[in-house]
Design a protein around this motif. Structure first.
Motif, PDB file in Angstrom:
ATOM      1  N   ARG A   1      11.152  35.945  30.563  1.00 46.28           N
ATOM      2  CA  ARG A   1      10.717  36.871  29.513  1.00 46.28           C
ATOM      3  C   ARG A   1      11.628  38.082  29.402  1.00 46.28           C
ATOM      4  N   TYR A   2      12.446  38.321  30.390  1.00 42.73           N
ATOM      5  CA  TYR A   2      13.238  39.543  30.433  1.00 42.73           C
ATOM      6  C   TYR A   2      14.703  39.290  30.090  1.00 42.73           C
ATOM      7  N   LEU A   3      15.306  40.294  29.476  1.00 46.02           N
ATOM      8  CA  LEU A   3      16.757  40.407  29.353  1.00 46.02           C
ATOM      9  C   LEU A   3      17.137  41.726  30.015  1.00 46.02           C
ATOM     10  N   VAL A   4      17.779  41.649  31.164  1.00 49.79           N
ATOM     11  CA  VAL A   4      18.132  42.834  31.941  1.00 49.79           C
ATOM     12  C   VAL A   4      19.591  43.168  31.674  1.00 49.79           C
ATOM     13  N   LEU A   5      19.844  44.419  31.256  1.00 44.88           N
ATOM     14  CA  LEU A   5      21.191  44.853  30.900  1.00 44.88           C
ATOM     15  C   LEU A   5      21.534  46.161  31.600  1.00 44.88           C
ATOM     16  N   ASP A   6      22.794  46.286  31.940  1.00 38.49           N
ATOM     17  CA  ASP A   6      23.305  47.531  32.518  1.00 38.49           C
ATOM     18  C   ASP A   6      23.540  48.524  31.384  1.00 38.49           C
ATOM     19  N   ALA A   7      22.712  49.552  31.307  1.00 37.90           N
ATOM     20  CA  ALA A   7      22.761  50.486  30.181  1.00 37.90           C
ATOM     21  C   ALA A   7      23.949  51.431  30.235  1.00 37.90           C
ATOM     22  N   SER A   8      24.762  51.367  31.299  1.00 37.13           N
ATOM     23  CA  SER A   8      25.961  52.211  31.345  1.00 37.13           C
ATOM     24  C   SER A   8      27.115  51.594  30.567  1.00 37.13           C
ATOM     25  N   ARG A   9      26.948  50.358  30.099  1.00 42.01           N
ATOM     26  CA  ARG A   9      27.991  49.699  29.313  1.00 42.01           C
ATOM     27  C   ARG A   9      28.017  50.276  27.896  1.00 42.01           C
ATOM     28  N   PRO A  10      29.097  49.982  27.130  1.00 41.52           N
ATOM     29  CA  PRO A  10      29.186  50.485  25.750  1.00 41.52           C
ATOM     30  C   PRO A  10      28.016  50.002  24.900  1.00 41.52           C
ATOM     31  N   GLN A  11      27.602  50.856  23.981  1.00 37.73           N
ATOM     32  CA  GLN A  11      26.444  50.561  23.142  1.00 37.73           C
ATOM     33  C   GLN A  11      26.623  49.285  22.323  1.00 37.73           C
ATOM     34  N   ALA A  12      27.822  49.065  21.788  1.00 32.36           N
ATOM     35  CA  ALA A  12      28.070  47.880  20.956  1.00 32.36           C
ATOM     36  C   ALA A  12      27.918  46.596  21.758  1.00 32.36           C
ATOM     37  N   GLU A  13      28.384  46.592  23.012  1.00 32.88           N
ATOM     38  CA  GLU A  13      28.239  45.394  23.854  1.00 32.88           C
ATOM     39  C   GLU A  13      26.768  45.089  24.104  1.00 32.88           C
ATOM     40  N   LEU A  14      25.999  46.125  24.384  1.00 35.74           N
ATOM     41  CA  LEU A  14      24.569  45.922  24.620  1.00 35.74           C
ATOM     42  C   LEU A  14      23.895  45.354  23.378  1.00 35.74           C
ATOM     43  N   SER A  15      24.242  45.881  22.227  1.00 35.46           N
ATOM     44  CA  SER A  15      23.623  45.409  20.987  1.00 35.46           C
ATOM     45  C   SER A  15      23.931  43.940  20.739  1.00 35.46           C
ATOM     46  N   ARG A  16      25.171  43.543  21.005  1.00 35.35           N
ATOM     47  CA  ARG A  16      25.543  42.132  20.793  1.00 35.35           C
ATOM     48  C   ARG A  16      24.740  41.214  21.708  1.00 35.35           C
ATOM     49  N   GLU A  17      24.599  41.593  22.977  1.00 33.36           N
ATOM     50  CA  GLU A  17      23.830  40.743  23.898  1.00 33.36           C
ATOM     51  C   GLU A  17      22.360  40.680  23.500  1.00 33.36           C
ATOM     52  N   ILE A  18      21.824  41.802  23.065  1.00 27.77           N
ATOM     53  CA  ILE A  18      20.421  41.825  22.632  1.00 27.77           C
ATOM     54  C   ILE A  18      20.231  40.942  21.407  1.00 27.77           C
ATOM     55  N   GLN A  19      21.138  41.031  20.444  1.00 28.66           N
ATOM     56  CA  GLN A  19      21.036  40.209  19.235  1.00 28.66           C
ATOM     57  C   GLN A  19      21.144  38.725  19.572  1.00 28.66           C
ATOM     58  N   TYR A  20      22.031  38.393  20.494  1.00 21.47           N
ATOM     59  CA  TYR A  20      22.202  36.988  20.886  1.00 21.47           C
ATOM     60  C   TYR A  20      20.909  36.437  21.490  1.00 21.47           C
ATOM     61  N   ARG A  21      20.257  37.257  22.335  1.00 23.47           N
ATOM     62  CA  ARG A  21      19.016  36.792  22.968  1.00 23.47           C
ATOM     63  C   ARG A  21      17.873  36.725  21.962  1.00 23.47           C
ATOM     64  N   ILE A  22      17.813  37.694  21.045  1.00 23.77           N
ATOM     65  CA  ILE A  22      16.739  37.699  20.051  1.00 23.77           C
ATOM     66  C   ILE A  22      16.834  36.479  19.145  1.00 23.77           C
ATOM     67  N   ARG A  23      18.056  36.041  18.833  1.00 30.77           N
ATOM     68  CA  ARG A  23      18.228  34.867  17.963  1.00 30.77           C
ATOM     69  C   ARG A  23      17.487  33.644  18.501  1.00 30.77           C
ATOM     70  N   GLU A  24      17.375  33.543  19.822  1.00 28.15           N
ATOM     71  CA  GLU A  24      16.752  32.372  20.435  1.00 28.15           C
ATOM     72  C   GLU A  24      15.254  32.285  20.154  1.00 28.15           C
ATOM     73  N   ILE A  25      14.625  33.392  19.826  1.00 25.24           N
ATOM     74  CA  ILE A  25      13.163  33.383  19.628  1.00 25.24           C
ATOM     75  C   ILE A  25      12.774  33.690  18.198  1.00 25.24           C
ATOM     76  N   LEU A  26      13.740  33.820  17.303  1.00 26.62           N
ATOM     77  CA  LEU A  26      13.417  34.186  15.927  1.00 26.62           C
ATOM     78  C   LEU A  26      12.832  33.010  15.156  1.00 26.62           C
ATOM     79  N   PRO A  27      11.829  33.253  14.304  1.00 27.69           N
ATOM     80  CA  PRO A  27      11.337  32.216  13.399  1.00 27.69           C
ATOM     81  C   PRO A  27      12.228  32.129  12.176  1.00 27.69           C
ATOM     82  N   ASP A  28      11.961  31.138  11.332  1.00 24.84           N
ATOM     83  CA  ASP A  28      12.680  30.999  10.077  1.00 24.84           C
ATOM     84  C   ASP A  28      12.262  32.132   9.139  1.00 24.84           C
ATOM     85  N   PRO A  29      13.214  32.940   8.638  1.00 26.24           N
ATOM     86  CA  PRO A  29      12.808  34.038   7.757  1.00 26.24           C
ATOM     87  C   PRO A  29      12.257  33.576   6.428  1.00 26.24           C
ATOM     88  N   ILE A  30      12.506  32.295   6.042  1.00 28.17           N
ATOM     89  CA  ILE A  30      11.982  31.764   4.787  1.00 28.17           C
ATOM     90  C   ILE A  30      10.564  31.268   5.026  1.00 28.17           C
TER      91      ILE A  30
END
Length: 379
Positions: free
Chosen positions: A333-362
């Motif tokens: 259930r968790y995505l653990v990230l080192d928050a000292s990394r650049p903000q853009a890198e964190l956002s990309r990893e978060i988006q990649y993980r969120i894609r796995e649980i997203l429903p169809d927007p249509i």
């Protein structure tokens, strides 16, 4: 029949019938106890099949007991002559011993049948007849009812994403960026926070975070957070999920477990039970945990520290360890990230993980109506 009928052809027939039945029972039993196929690794790991030596040992012991016990029992019983009112019936000692064995076997068979019956209340004979025809017997009046198909406009349940972490970890920023990214992809997104997402919650937030609040007991603090969360779930999160929206929350239950449980050194299980009752057992589909050393996170704060942020360093160290313990307990259930990394890198990893649980927007059923569209042809 072998025990009661003193006739050789009948005895031979009955013995052959018992042998066939015993062979069928042996084949069924060994098939049930057989290990899963070698190529099915998941099944092999999930089920530890009993050793095939066990049924062989049971059969061997049974045969030895029969050979050793039946002759002495027959001798002890002896031959008996029974007057049947005008007729005489001679029951040999062997027949009496076999009759006792038959009664024992019948009782054992009934017990085994009750233990193995997977369709309680369904008559055996009709069930066997249906099985021979390759069908499944359904008792009268219990015919399955076809479930109604949901309307085409009904959407799936929404997705619940929570952002957690210590002070200054960047939860609010990453939650906002994730919500913007989701909206850009056409999703209905609800952003929220704890405490203070509702009118009642804002009052509770003022009491909980105001440095002027003194004398508040640890139990009262835990209950106030749970009260805010109960109102938050009822009035914000649950309605949004029911309509199929994606809820992005800055903090949720894990913050209470980490701060009031590990940080305040209170029983975590008790706080978890209170919050489970307060939220009706609602758990995020994904929890993003942003980790940062407490000293680094507190130095990032631009506004004056509130009541919780003003706690000593060891308190925030316990909070950080509590978050890590919660993540280790439920890694899926968790995505653990080192928050000292650049903000853009964190956002990309978060988006990649969120894609796995997203429903169809249509919405569901949209494709079903495309047959009504006019065909497009080249002129």
């Amino acid at each position: 029949m072998t025990a009661l009928v003193a006739n050789l052809p009948v005895a031979v027939f009955a013995t052959a019938f018992v042998g066939v039945a015993a062979g069928a029972a042996w084949a069924c039993g060994t098939s049930v106890l057989a290990p899963p196929p070698a190529d099915d690794e998941e099944a092999e790991e999930a089920v530890e099949a009993p050793s095939p030596a066990y049924p062989r040992a049971v059969a061997l012991v049974t045969a030895l007991v029969a050979v050793a016990a039946v002759p002495p029992l027959a001798g002890a019983l002896g031959d008996t002559r029974i007057d049947l009112g005008g007729g005489v019936y001679d029951l040999a000692g062997t027949g009496a011993a076999l009759l006792i064995a038959a009664v024992v076997a019948l009782l054992a068979g009934l017990l085994a049948y009750r233990r193995a019956d997977d369709r309680r209340g369904v008559p055996l004979v009709p069930d066997l007849r249906a099985a021979l025809r390759g069908e499944v017997y359904v008792p009268p009046g219990e015919e399955p009812v076809e479930p109604e198909q949901p309307a085409a406009t009904v959407r799936n349940r929404g997705v619940f994403i929570a952002f957690e972490g210590g002070e200054g970890a960047g939860k609010t920023t990453q939650a906002r960026l994730a919500a913007i990214w989701l909206r850009d992809h056409g999703y209905d997104v609800v952003t929220t926070q704890e405490p203070g997402a509702t009118k009642i919650g804002m009052r509770l937030r003022a009491m909980l975070l105001d440095r002027e609040t003194t004398g508040l007991s640890i139990r009262a603090e835990s209950l106030l957070y749970a009260a805010d969360r109960a109102d938050h779930v009822t009035n914000v999160i649950a309605p949004a999920l029911e309509r199929g929206a994606i809820v992005v929350s800055d903090r949720y239950i894990d913050s209470s477990l980490a701060y009031q449980g590990f940080g305040r050194e209170q029983p975590v299980d008790e706080i978890a039970r209170v919050n489970e009752w307060a939220t009706g057992g609602l758990v995020p589909d994904l929890t993003v945990l942003l980790e940062v050393p407490p000293r680094t996170g507190l130095n990032r704060l631009s506004a004056p520290a509130d009541r919780i942020e003003s706690e000593p360093q060891d308190f925030h160290e316990r909070v950080r360890g509590g978050f890590r313990a919660l993540a280790d307990a439920e890694p899926d259930r968790y995505l653990v990230l080192d928050a000292s990394r650049p903000q853009a890198e964190l956002s990309r990893e978060i988006q990649y993980r969120i894609r796995e649980i997203l429903p169809d927007p249509i919405p569901l059923g949209t494709e079903d109506a495309t047959h009504t569209f006019p065909a497009i042809r080249d002129v």
